[in-house]
Structure formats: C-alpha cells, structure tokens
Write a protein that holds these residues in place. Structure first.
Motif, PDB file in Angstrom:
ATOM      1  N   UNK A 115      -2.029  -9.437   0.692  1.00  0.00           N
ATOM      2  CA  UNK A 115      -2.241  -8.480  -0.412  1.00  0.00           C
ATOM      3  C   UNK A 115      -2.753  -9.197  -1.646  1.00  0.00           C
ATOM      4  N   UNK A 116      -2.182 -10.388  -1.902  1.00  0.00           N
ATOM      5  CA  UNK A 116      -2.587 -11.130  -3.098  1.00  0.00           C
ATOM      6  C   UNK A 116      -4.056 -11.529  -3.015  1.00  0.00           C
ATOM      7  N   UNK A 117      -4.586 -11.720  -1.782  1.00  0.00           N
ATOM      8  CA  UNK A 117      -6.021 -12.038  -1.703  1.00  0.00           C
ATOM      9  C   UNK A 117      -6.869 -10.779  -1.523  1.00  0.00           C
ATOM     10  N   UNK A 118      -6.339  -9.654  -1.987  1.00  0.00           N
ATOM     11  CA  UNK A 118      -7.096  -8.395  -2.034  1.00  0.00           C
ATOM     12  C   UNK A 118      -7.462  -7.874  -0.641  1.00  0.00           C
ATOM     13  N   UNK A 171      -5.359   9.161  -4.609  1.00  0.00           N
ATOM     14  CA  UNK A 171      -5.039   7.737  -4.501  1.00  0.00           C
ATOM     15  C   UNK A 171      -3.553   7.534  -4.676  1.00  0.00           C
ATOM     16  N   UNK A 172      -3.011   6.729  -3.804  1.00  0.00           N
ATOM     17  CA  UNK A 172      -1.584   6.447  -3.897  1.00  0.00           C
ATOM     18  C   UNK A 172      -1.381   5.268  -4.835  1.00  0.00           C
ATOM     19  N   UNK A 173      -0.214   5.176  -5.466  1.00  0.00           N
ATOM     20  CA  UNK A 173       0.054   3.993  -6.281  1.00  0.00           C
ATOM     21  C   UNK A 173      -0.113   2.734  -5.445  1.00  0.00           C
ATOM     22  N   UNK A 174      -0.439   1.651  -6.135  1.00  0.00           N
ATOM     23  CA  UNK A 174      -0.842   0.463  -5.406  1.00  0.00           C
ATOM     24  C   UNK A 174       0.293  -0.243  -4.688  1.00  0.00           C
ATOM     25  N   UNK A 175       1.403  -0.398  -5.335  1.00  0.00           N
ATOM     26  CA  UNK A 175       2.406  -1.273  -4.738  1.00  0.00           C
ATOM     27  C   UNK A 175       3.611  -0.484  -4.253  1.00  0.00           C
ATOM     28  N   UNK A 214      -2.589   1.179 -11.589  1.00  0.00           N
ATOM     29  CA  UNK A 214      -3.832   1.208 -10.810  1.00  0.00           C
ATOM     30  C   UNK A 214      -3.578   1.633  -9.361  1.00  0.00           C
ATOM     31  N   UNK A 215      -4.617   2.175  -8.727  1.00  0.00           N
ATOM     32  CA  UNK A 215      -4.528   2.435  -7.287  1.00  0.00           C
ATOM     33  C   UNK A 215      -4.725   1.101  -6.568  1.00  0.00           C
ATOM     34  N   UNK A 216      -4.459   1.113  -5.274  1.00  0.00           N
ATOM     35  CA  UNK A 216      -4.598  -0.115  -4.497  1.00  0.00           C
ATOM     36  C   UNK A 216      -6.016  -0.685  -4.586  1.00  0.00           C
ATOM     37  N   UNK A 217      -7.005   0.203  -4.511  1.00  0.00           N
ATOM     38  CA  UNK A 217      -8.400  -0.270  -4.554  1.00  0.00           C
ATOM     39  C   UNK A 217      -8.716  -0.917  -5.901  1.00  0.00           C
ATOM     40  N   UNK A 244      -7.320  -8.297  -8.239  1.00  0.00           N
ATOM     41  CA  UNK A 244      -6.776  -9.419  -7.462  1.00  0.00           C
ATOM     42  C   UNK A 244      -7.863 -10.402  -7.032  1.00  0.00           C
ATOM     43  N   UNK A 259      -6.587  -2.186  -7.974  1.00  0.00           N
ATOM     44  CA  UNK A 259      -5.799  -3.413  -8.099  1.00  0.00           C
ATOM     45  C   UNK A 259      -6.450  -4.550  -7.305  1.00  0.00           C
ATOM     46  N   UNK A 260      -6.998  -4.205  -6.141  1.00  0.00           N
ATOM     47  CA  UNK A 260      -7.652  -5.238  -5.331  1.00  0.00           C
ATOM     48  C   UNK A 260      -8.839  -5.857  -6.052  1.00  0.00           C
ATOM     49  N   UNK A 310      -5.223   6.370   5.828  1.00  0.00           N
ATOM     50  CA  UNK A 310      -6.305   5.917   4.948  1.00  0.00           C
ATOM     51  C   UNK A 310      -6.920   4.630   5.477  1.00  0.00           C
TER      52      UNK A 310
END
Lengths: 252, 271
Positions: B143-146, B3-7, A79-82, A88, A84-85, B42
């Motif tokens: 990050x864990x809380x979005x 979009x970049x990978x998330x982590x 997933x992209x960060x968005x 989350x 994934x958020x 971004x």
C-alpha cells in the motif's frame, strides 16, 4: 532556542493535533509537527510511544481519530484510495523489518513499485532497478530471496525499494534497529547520501541516538503520545527535563 | 462510482475486546466482509489488471491442486462402484450401475468433493500466505508503494479460484467415472464404451452443466473467505495459524451450506 527552520510555505509535512487510539489505549495524544522541504526530522522516544503509528498515519496506512495531516499542502486524511496513491507515489517508506516481499527476489522487490507505476520500458526499468541496487551496494544479489540475505542487506534492499519511485519524502521506521554498529553506520551513511543527492525530506523514527544525530537536522522527543521537546541536539542537551536528561544520558 | 475512504478498509478492523459478545462479533465479521467485497469488486473491474499474477495463481491454485482432486475423484468412483454393486445385484438392477455411478459423480460427488478438497488445500494456503504477509507488514509495504493489494493479491486469487473450480471438477468427474469403470469391469467385465453409453443414456446437459458450474460459487467462497481471513490476520505466528485454520473451516462450512441451496435452486431452474 530551537534549530533554524524554513518557513511554513516550505513545509512538506504538517501534522496538527493528531490523535489516535486503539480501543482504550491512547497512542497519539495531539501531536503537532512540521517538516520543511529537504529537512530531516528524527522522532525519538521509548518503545510503544506511537512513533511508528505516526509514520503510518502520515502515509495513510491508518486513519487518525482526529487532527490534520498535510503532505505537500494536501490534506490526506480525507482522500480516496486513488488520490492517496498519487501522494504515496511521492513518498517512500522503509519498514522496521524491511517488509520485503518474501516470495520475490531482491530485483523483483525493487522492480515491484516501478512495474505498477508504469511509464518505463522493460529495459529502462531494469536499468533503474540495477542503479538503485548499486546505490545501496546490493547489485550482486539480484536473484536472492529476502530469506537468503542478512538483516542489514534486507534494510538496504528495503531502502532501494523505498527510493524506487524517486520520492520527495521518505519515512524511515527504525532504520538501524537490530543492526550491528558497523552496518548501522553504513545505513546512516546511505541515508545521508540520499539526502545530499536528492534533497529528500525525511522523518526518521528511531531509538538510536547516535544515528539520529548523524542523519537529522532536527530532533523531536515523544512521551505519552505527545512531543515533549523538539529542536537541535544541543537544544535537547540543554533541557533540564528529567525524562530528556535520562533519555540522552545513555548516549553520553 | 462512489469512492470509499482510503484507509482502514482492509477488513482489518481492530480486534474486538474479548468481552464483546459473540453476536456482536458475528455481525462485525459480516459487516467487514461486506466492505471487503465492495473493495474487491472495484479491484476486479477497474484497471489496471494484474494478468501475470493471475496466470501465476491459476497455476498455483489450479494446476497444483489437480493431483489431489484427481485422486479424490478417483477414490469416489471406486467407492461408489464397490458400495452400490452388491446392492444393485441383490435388486437385480446391475445394469443400472453405470448410470447410477455417472449421475452421482457428475451431479453431486464430483462437485462437493472438489469443493471441499480445494477448500482444504487452497484456503489454508491463501489464509496462511496473506496472513503472513499481513503480520510482517508486506501488505502495508504494498500500500505504501501505491499498489492496491486488493488488485494484486485478492482479485487475482479469487478469480483464479472461480475459474479453476469448474475445471478441477471436470477432472474429478473424469477420474471418478474412469476408476468407477475399472472397478466395475474387474468384477463384471464391461467395455468402457458400453459403460459410458449406459452411464450417459439418461443424462442430459441439465444433469451435467449446472452442477459443474455451481462449483464456480464454491471457488468464489474459497477465494473470498480465505483472502478475507488472511487480510485481517494479526498477532504474529498465532495470527497466521488462526487465519489459515479459520479460512478452511469457514469456507468448508459455507460450501456445504451453499451446496444445499444450489442443489435446490438447480432443481427448480433446471427441472
């Protein structure tokens, strides 16, 4: 015999052949796990066996080398960060050292995820923060900084913050480590209370066997980056494996 | 937008083994910095925006640097006046003192002194703060809380640095010129008005605006380098110390290099 488990369709978290290494050091070596909705799984094991890494992979704080992680049926490793958020927001994470924002007060710590998620007026948000802090018995210390409260109190605030967005899934990274037995029992009681009230799905990573027995439906014991055995406490007790016997003997 | 990978984009690539050559680590550092900057861009342009934290950082990084910057600017003015006075008298060019002082403060001393002073105070602060947050898992918790830490922690600090540096430079310039006048007038009485008139007689906007605005680049360097070093800290207290120190050293080095390039660029663009 393993403990009764709900059907696969009910799985909130599915982990398949998960591998993770840091340089030469292999931490997870092909983990398979499944946690049903509303179920609590405790992951036990010695320090440094990759238990915390497993939790961080599940919430996307780290990327696995290979393998699959599904949360509510959605593969999270791509997933992209968005995106994934969004996932989350349905999850909470209680960190081992609570990881409270040390420049913010207790109240601001719990309000932090709520402010950013939006959708609540200031009054509603304040009410929600106070409710959460009352649930964990910290409603009197709103204006204190994390440095001014004890480790047990920090855990409570961390728990309130993890529950702020009303998650379906909560990941607990050693919730009772470093606490005295009475405070540890209080944290266990809080976790049980949350589970009853909100039908939480949770994974509890811990060394604390009494705590694991109290809060979980099922236990999994890790060794060398793999799940050695999983099942109810009785299943683990019935095992003849030397490592399992040794691990459980400290509690008996 | 792609979009970049998330982590694993926090710039926090795992430490290279000690055996890895300097050259490899050098290129890995720049590669990570590139990823960090793409993430930062971004975070800066896409909503939501963290206005309250931005305002807090303007105060924290800007207003609270004012006394130190003003003092350094004032000291520069005094020293310039003292050092040049005798030389100019011996050449019979004493009347050029105001002009020389104003131009040297406004064109070079003020901007570079401000850049280096703020780099010392602010880069160390940001490096240590974000480094400590990183090693105590506070950034993971965010990050864990979005919540995107690039938005809340990095973008706000970098933008505050970019905006505050030119303003702080103006303060340093003002203090330098004012204290330069006081120092001059103690030996050769001259009214402030006359001093300013003489000082700015030959000065144009090209002498004043480009050197002041070039400090926005210094601010960018301080913000980006300090946040980057802080976000990739690891390994407890020692990691925090390394992040703070390297933030100051690298940003100061880049400011000096950027200054050389920008001075030449300004000469070409604003002859």
């Amino acid at each position: 015999m393993t403990a009764p488990m709900k059907t696969k369709a009910d799985a909130a978290i599915q982990v398949k052949t998960l591998r993770k290494a840091f340089g030469e050091q292999r931490v997870l070596n092909g983990i398979d796990l499944e946690v049903a909705r509303g179920e609590t799984l405790s992951v036990l094991g010695r320090s440094g066996t990759g238990k915390s890494v497993l939790l961080k992979l599940i919430i996307g704080l780290q990327q696995p080398d290979s393998g699959s992680i599904r949360v509510h049926g959605q593969e999270i490793t791509k997933l992209t960060r968005q995106q994934l958020n969004e996932i989350r927001k349905t999850m909470g994470f209680l960190f081992q050292n609570s990881a409270l924002y040390d420049s913010l007060t207790v109240e601001q710590n719990v309000a932090f995820p709520l402010e950013r998620a939006g959708g609540l007026s200031n009054a509603e948000r304040n009410k929600r923060v106070r409710e959460l802090l009352a649930t964990v018995g910290m409603e009197k210390d709103l204006d204190k900084l994390p440095g001014q409260i004890s480790g047990g109190m920090q855990k409570r605030v961390g728990l309130a913050r993890a529950l702020a967005l009303s998650p379906d899934i909560v990941l607990f990274d050693e919730p009772t480590t470093g606490l005295d037995p009475i405070t540890a029992s209080e944290i266990d009681a809080l976790i049980l209370k949350m589970q009853k009230e909100t039908n939480l799905t949770s994974i509890v990573v811990t060394h604390d066997l009494p705590s694991a027995r109290t809060v979980s439906d099922r236990l999994a014991l890790m060794r060398d980056g793999e799940i050695l055995i999983e099942g109810s406490f009785k299943d683990l007790q019935a095992s003849k494996d030397e490592f399992v016997v040794q691990f459980l003997s400290r509690d008996s | 937008m792609v979009s970049l990978p998330a982590a694993d984009l926090s710039g926090a690539r795992k430490t290279q083994p000690a055996s890895t050559g300097f050259l490899v680590r050098f290129f890995v550092w720049f590669g990570d910095l590139g990823l960090f900057c793409s993430h930062l861009l971004r975070a800066v342009f896409l909503p939501p925006y963290e206005f309250r934290e931005f305002a807090h950082q303007l105060d924290e990084l800007g207003s609270k640097s004012l006394p130190l910057v003003a003092l350094a600017g004032a000291a520069t003015g005094v020293v310039l006046s003292l050092e040049t006075h005798d030389s100019l008298v011996s050449f019979g060019a004493k009347s050029l003192l105001p002009e020389l002082l104003v131009l040297s403060v406004v064109k070079e001393s003020g901007p570079i002194i401000t850049g280096l002073i703020v780099s010392g105070r602010v880069a160390a602060g940001i490096g240590a703060e974000l480094g400590a947050m990183k090693v105590t898992e506070q950034i993971d918790a965010m990050e864990a809380s979005a919540v995107d830490p690039y938005k809340y922690l990095v973008a706000t600090r970098v933008l505050a640095c970019v905006l505050m540096l030119p303003l702080l430079t103006l303060a340093a310039d003002f203090c330098g010129i004012f204290l330069g006048w006081i120092t001059t007038t103690l030996t050769d009485p001259i009214s402030l008005r006359l001093f300013i008139e003489h000082g700015f007689k030959e000065a144009t906007f090209n002498d004043f605006l480009p050197p002041t605005f070039k400090t926005a680049v210094f601010g960018l360097i301080i913000g980006v380098v300090a946040c980057f070093q802080g976000m990739r800290a690891q390994g407890g207290t020692e990691g925090v110390e390394r992040a703070a120190t390297s933030a100051v050293v690298i940003s100061s080095l880049f400011i000096i290099l950027a200054d050389v390039l920008l001075v030449r660029l300004i000469q070409v663009l604003f002859p």
